[in-house]
Design a protein around this motif. Sequence first.
Motif, PDB file in Angstrom:
ATOM      1  N   TYR A 108      33.407  16.494  82.721  1.00 26.55           N
ATOM      2  CA  TYR A 108      33.613  16.724  81.292  1.00 26.55           C
ATOM      3  C   TYR A 108      35.001  16.251  80.866  1.00 26.55           C
ATOM      4  CZ  TYR A 108      29.689  20.088  81.582  1.00 26.55           C
ATOM      5  OH  TYR A 108      28.483  20.685  81.773  1.00 26.55           O
ATOM      6  N   ARG A 109      35.083  15.716  79.656  1.00 22.83           N
ATOM      7  CA  ARG A 109      36.367  15.472  79.010  1.00 22.83           C
ATOM      8  C   ARG A 109      36.436  16.414  77.810  1.00 22.83           C
ATOM      9  NH1 ARG A 109      35.925  10.365  77.761  1.00 22.83           N
ATOM     10  NH2 ARG A 109      36.922   9.582  79.663  1.00 22.83           N
ATOM     11  N   GLU A 110      37.218  17.470  77.957  1.00 20.48           N
ATOM     12  CA  GLU A 110      37.199  18.532  76.952  1.00 20.48           C
ATOM     13  C   GLU A 110      37.770  18.074  75.620  1.00 20.48           C
ATOM     14  OE1 GLU A 110      37.727  22.680  77.795  1.00 20.48           O
ATOM     15  OE2 GLU A 110      38.071  22.238  79.926  1.00 20.48           O
ATOM     16  N   LEU A 111      37.193  18.644  74.537  1.00 20.68           N
ATOM     17  CA  LEU A 111      37.595  18.373  73.167  1.00 20.68           C
ATOM     18  C   LEU A 111      38.080  19.666  72.510  1.00 20.68           C
ATOM     19  CD1 LEU A 111      34.466  16.242  72.170  1.00 20.68           C
ATOM     20  CD2 LEU A 111      36.758  15.350  72.676  1.00 20.68           C
ATOM     21  N   PRO A 112      38.867  19.566  71.462  1.00 23.22           N
ATOM     22  CA  PRO A 112      39.273  20.775  70.741  1.00 23.22           C
ATOM     23  C   PRO A 112      38.044  21.523  70.214  1.00 23.22           C
ATOM     24  CG  PRO A 112      40.583  18.896  70.051  1.00 23.22           C
ATOM     25  CD  PRO A 112      39.481  18.348  70.892  1.00 23.22           C
ATOM     26  N   VAL A 113      38.124  22.848  70.193  1.00 24.69           N
ATOM     27  CA  VAL A 113      36.985  23.640  69.746  1.00 24.69           C
ATOM     28  C   VAL A 113      37.137  24.019  68.278  1.00 24.69           C
ATOM     29  CG1 VAL A 113      36.385  24.556  72.000  1.00 24.69           C
ATOM     30  CG2 VAL A 113      38.071  25.764  70.613  1.00 24.69           C
ATOM     31  N   ILE A 114      36.007  24.061  67.601  1.00 26.84           N
ATOM     32  CA  ILE A 114      35.920  24.510  66.210  1.00 26.84           C
ATOM     33  C   ILE A 114      35.321  25.904  66.239  1.00 26.84           C
ATOM     34  CG2 ILE A 114      34.792  24.087  63.999  1.00 26.84           C
ATOM     35  CD1 ILE A 114      34.771  21.081  64.878  1.00 26.84           C
ATOM     36  N   THR A 115      36.060  26.877  65.734  1.00 26.39           N
ATOM     37  CA  THR A 115      35.624  28.268  65.897  1.00 26.39           C
ATOM     38  C   THR A 115      35.569  29.068  64.608  1.00 26.39           C
ATOM     39  OG1 THR A 115      37.905  28.946  66.374  1.00 26.39           O
ATOM     40  CG2 THR A 115      36.508  28.379  68.262  1.00 26.39           C
ATOM     41  N   ASP A 116      36.071  28.533  63.494  1.00 26.51           N
ATOM     42  CA  ASP A 116      36.071  29.294  62.251  1.00 26.51           C
ATOM     43  C   ASP A 116      36.043  28.344  61.062  1.00 26.51           C
ATOM     44  OD1 ASP A 116      38.645  28.259  62.168  1.00 26.51           O
ATOM     45  OD2 ASP A 116      39.613  30.162  62.674  1.00 26.51           O
ATOM     46  N   GLU A 117      36.075  28.887  59.846  1.00 26.62           N
ATOM     47  CA  GLU A 117      35.975  28.040  58.661  1.00 26.62           C
ATOM     48  C   GLU A 117      37.165  27.104  58.529  1.00 26.62           C
ATOM     49  OE1 GLU A 117      34.790  28.359  53.956  1.00 26.62           O
ATOM     50  OE2 GLU A 117      35.801  30.062  54.896  1.00 26.62           O
ATOM     51  N   SER A 123      39.066  25.713  60.881  1.00 22.14           N
ATOM     52  CA  SER A 123      38.986  24.574  61.803  1.00 22.14           C
ATOM     53  C   SER A 123      37.766  23.710  61.527  1.00 22.14           C
ATOM     54  CB  SER A 123      38.971  25.063  63.259  1.00 22.14           C
ATOM     55  OG  SER A 123      37.892  25.940  63.502  1.00 22.14           O
ATOM     56  N   ALA A 124      36.709  24.296  60.934  1.00 21.78           N
ATOM     57  CA  ALA A 124      35.491  23.529  60.662  1.00 21.78           C
ATOM     58  C   ALA A 124      35.625  22.626  59.454  1.00 21.78           C
ATOM     59  CB  ALA A 124      34.311  24.473  60.469  1.00 21.78           C
ATOM     60  N   THR A 125      36.381  23.059  58.452  1.00 26.22           N
ATOM     61  CA  THR A 125      36.421  22.311  57.185  1.00 26.22           C
ATOM     62  C   THR A 125      37.764  21.665  56.895  1.00 26.22           C
ATOM     63  OG1 THR A 125      37.006  24.328  55.966  1.00 26.22           O
ATOM     64  CG2 THR A 125      34.659  23.809  56.192  1.00 26.22           C
ATOM     65  N   ALA A 126      38.667  21.660  57.861  1.00 20.60           N
ATOM     66  CA  ALA A 126      39.945  20.970  57.682  1.00 20.60           C
ATOM     67  C   ALA A 126      39.695  19.479  57.470  1.00 20.60           C
ATOM     68  CB  ALA A 126      40.830  21.194  58.902  1.00 20.60           C
ATOM     69  N   PRO A 127      40.561  18.811  56.720  1.00 15.84           N
ATOM     70  CA  PRO A 127      40.352  17.374  56.455  1.00 15.84           C
ATOM     71  C   PRO A 127      40.227  16.537  57.724  1.00 15.84           C
ATOM     72  CG  PRO A 127      42.055  18.258  55.014  1.00 15.84           C
ATOM     73  CD  PRO A 127      41.734  19.336  55.995  1.00 15.84           C
ATOM     74  N   ASP A 128      40.917  16.923  58.786  1.00 18.79           N
ATOM     75  CA  ASP A 128      40.875  16.152  60.016  1.00 18.79           C
ATOM     76  C   ASP A 128      39.984  16.809  61.078  1.00 18.79           C
ATOM     77  OD1 ASP A 128      42.456  18.357  60.386  1.00 18.79           O
ATOM     78  OD2 ASP A 128      44.019  17.316  61.535  1.00 18.79           O
ATOM     79  N   ALA A 129      39.091  17.703  60.670  1.00 21.34           N
ATOM     80  CA  ALA A 129      38.258  18.432  61.626  1.00 21.34           C
ATOM     81  C   ALA A 129      37.310  17.485  62.354  1.00 21.34           C
ATOM     82  CB  ALA A 129      37.450  19.502  60.909  1.00 21.34           C
ATOM     83  N   LEU A 130      37.155  17.704  63.645  1.00 18.40           N
ATOM     84  CA  LEU A 130      36.111  17.010  64.390  1.00 18.40           C
ATOM     85  C   LEU A 130      34.754  17.449  63.864  1.00 18.40           C
ATOM     86  CD1 LEU A 130      37.378  17.358  68.080  1.00 18.40           C
ATOM     87  CD2 LEU A 130      37.442  15.308  66.645  1.00 18.40           C
ATOM     88  N   LEU A 131      33.783  16.551  63.917  1.00 26.40           N
ATOM     89  CA  LEU A 131      32.435  16.886  63.470  1.00 26.40           C
ATOM     90  C   LEU A 131      31.638  17.415  64.655  1.00 26.40           C
ATOM     91  CD1 LEU A 131      31.535  13.964  61.056  1.00 26.40           C
ATOM     92  CD2 LEU A 131      32.702  16.126  60.569  1.00 26.40           C
ATOM     93  N   VAL A 132      31.012  18.572  64.473  1.00 23.48           N
ATOM     94  CA  VAL A 132      30.155  19.106  65.535  1.00 23.48           C
ATOM     95  C   VAL A 132      28.969  18.174  65.749  1.00 23.48           C
ATOM     96  CG1 VAL A 132      28.760  21.080  66.258  1.00 23.48           C
ATOM     97  CG2 VAL A 132      30.898  21.454  65.012  1.00 23.48           C
TER      98      VAL A 132
END
Length: 793
Positions: free
Chosen positions: A136-145, A147-156
Amino acid sequence: MPNGAPTKITQGTPTKGGIGESTLRPDGILKVTGEFAYASDMWHEDMLWGQILRSTVAHAEIVSIDTSEALAIPGVHAVLTYDDLPADVKHYGLEIQDTPVLAHGKVRHHGEPVAVIAADHPETARRAAAKIKVDYRELPVITDEASATAPDALLVHENRTDSHIGHVAHPNIVHRQPIVRGDVTEAAKKADVVVAGDYTFGMQDQAFLGPESGLAVPEEDGGVHLYVATQWLHSDLRQIAPVLGLPEDKVRMTLSGVGGAFGGREDLSMQIHACLLALRTGRPVKIVYNRFESFFGHVHRHPARLHYEHGATKDGKLTHVKCRIVLDGGAYASASPAVVGNAASLGIGPYAVDDVEIEAVALYTNNPPCGAMRGFGAVQACFAYEAQMDKVADRLGMDRVEFRQLNAMEQGTVMPTGQRVDSPAPVAELLRRVKAMPMPPERQWESSEGADVRQLPGGLSNTTHGEGVVRGVGYAVGIKNVGFSEGFDDYSTAKVRMEVVGGRPVATVHTAMAEVGQGGVTVHAQIARTELGVAQVTIHPADTQVGSAGSTSASRQTYVTGGAVKNACELVRERVLELGRRRFGTYHPAWATAELLLEGGKVVTDGGEVLADLVDVLEGEAVEVEAEWRHRPTEPFDLRTGQGNGHVQYSFAAHRAVVEVDTELGLVKVVELACAQDVGKALNPLSVVGQIQGGTTQGLGIAVMEEIIVDPRTAKVRNPSFTDYLIPTILDTPTIPVDVLELADDHAPYGLRGVGEAPTLSSTPAVLAAIRDATGLELNRTPVRPEHLTGTA
């Protein structure tokens, strides 16, 4: 057929009884004695065991998967990854097909399936899974609103294309439903009191005692027969067949014994994996999750953050309600869109308010997937709006129950969605009834019969001796929809057969209804006895050889599948009557009597001339009818305003909680949870009370102990076991007196109202209100832990 496969259940004179009688469950004795065959008990000659390899991280790219060492282990017959899937369709889902059968490219949550193994022994399969190497190559986790909706948020989900994407502000929002009625800004100017609050609702597990399990048996025609514990056979079939590359008629499904569900079996778990392994190996494959796997193998109740604002005039009338509900849907959509619709449309509770502004959203995150659980979106909202009702009443100096009654909705009230309630809505009456119920004695541990340490909070651990114990009383009431909503074609199918066996008429009822403990098999027999007048009814095992019965969820099965059974019985009765007319003629005295009695649903419960005539009619001939039944149609909510006739029926329950709290140690004992509920018509009163008490207990669990803990830094589940995830036991469960009200809904079969979910709503906020009453603390999150009561949190 495998050992432990379901068999027909025949109910004869020991459980005779029609609608309105408390008949006994045909599976009850088998379950309490341990003889009932659950899905995990099934066995087949030459059977292999399946095992799933799950991700150890919550968000990561999959660099490589090496299965060579696993395949080299003696006794291993197959190891499959995403690249081994046989069909072009490799994803599934209830509403949005976003869930991969096996992870591909990356994993999105802790415990996601990555590979499946079949071996000749379960321990061999587990050892093989441990030998699979995943880089695995770990990625930052999205855990709340945030981190989910920040302009630079990774897409799940990087390549999202579903229909919901068009009306959300960010791809990490699964669904959004606003509801706007009236003018909240103008209404707020009329308020003498405005109260706002923020609330947090924890992630709850369905905690069914029977883990996910099933047995897939390959068939000679190239198909597969799956015996499985599920909530909706035909929904499973619709999702399974395309992934296997098979037409639906080559995927046969039979319901096996289900050890509880509560929404956690609406989504697929091991179904596709077992079928894939069976088809690859050509041998039956059984998969049974252990408890650790079960926590990762099914969806949970959405945790939520809720902001509410209530306004009221000084004489106690609500002026407006404004709220925002944020539900964490986790890594995959599951039932999140429907949960959003329920949370929004029921978001102000069972109250009449002209001016409302609601927004409900569900997020994609790297937390565990969340979906259906008893109460389905309305539970989270009820926790918050009932806390608000107490706060407003206190600010006005009004009695909390009287304030609710003053604002209670009733038949004719217009909901925030614009839908008029056209059946009884006895909210004020339920509150009156539950308040009038006798209170339990105080300081029971000091009774004249001698001290009983078990009556104290934490008494069995010898920590409390009564010095700091304070009693509190709290009230709450909730509203839940019944049946599938928002334009869903919610129907059910039943096949009923009537014939003479051994000289007596027998009815057989065949549906695809999943019996998950709710007692549908009993109700179906009661309906057949009432409509056909027969004493003996056989319940055929549920399978996909009959039309869909829909899901055992949304408090819908007695309403919809019961309606289908009633419809089929009526058609059978008409055909039997026609046979009698042809045989005896219109004016035959004996048959005329039989016809009248049949139409009243009261014939053939004993011997006599009428019975003999009926046996003569049916001898050598069976009458069988398969019929569908649909409730009245609904429509989708407008995606801008939330207006629409979205629901079929509403159910209501009110609770009074009595608690005792050791305010020094932060320990809580719930002494009593009294409930008053309108059920329309109690088809089986004993079963109705059991459903109300069961739902009440689940609400108690989320109030004071149940929560899946997810590490916010890693999105890993920290307590996937019943050692660390606590559920109420008999020692935690209080007395639950029930007052059943029966106000018929003219639109429903027999006037019934769905029962199972409503008590789960109001029990939680009632317990929290009682703890607040005892401690004076605000307590805006659930579950409440000792540290929240002692100020050490």
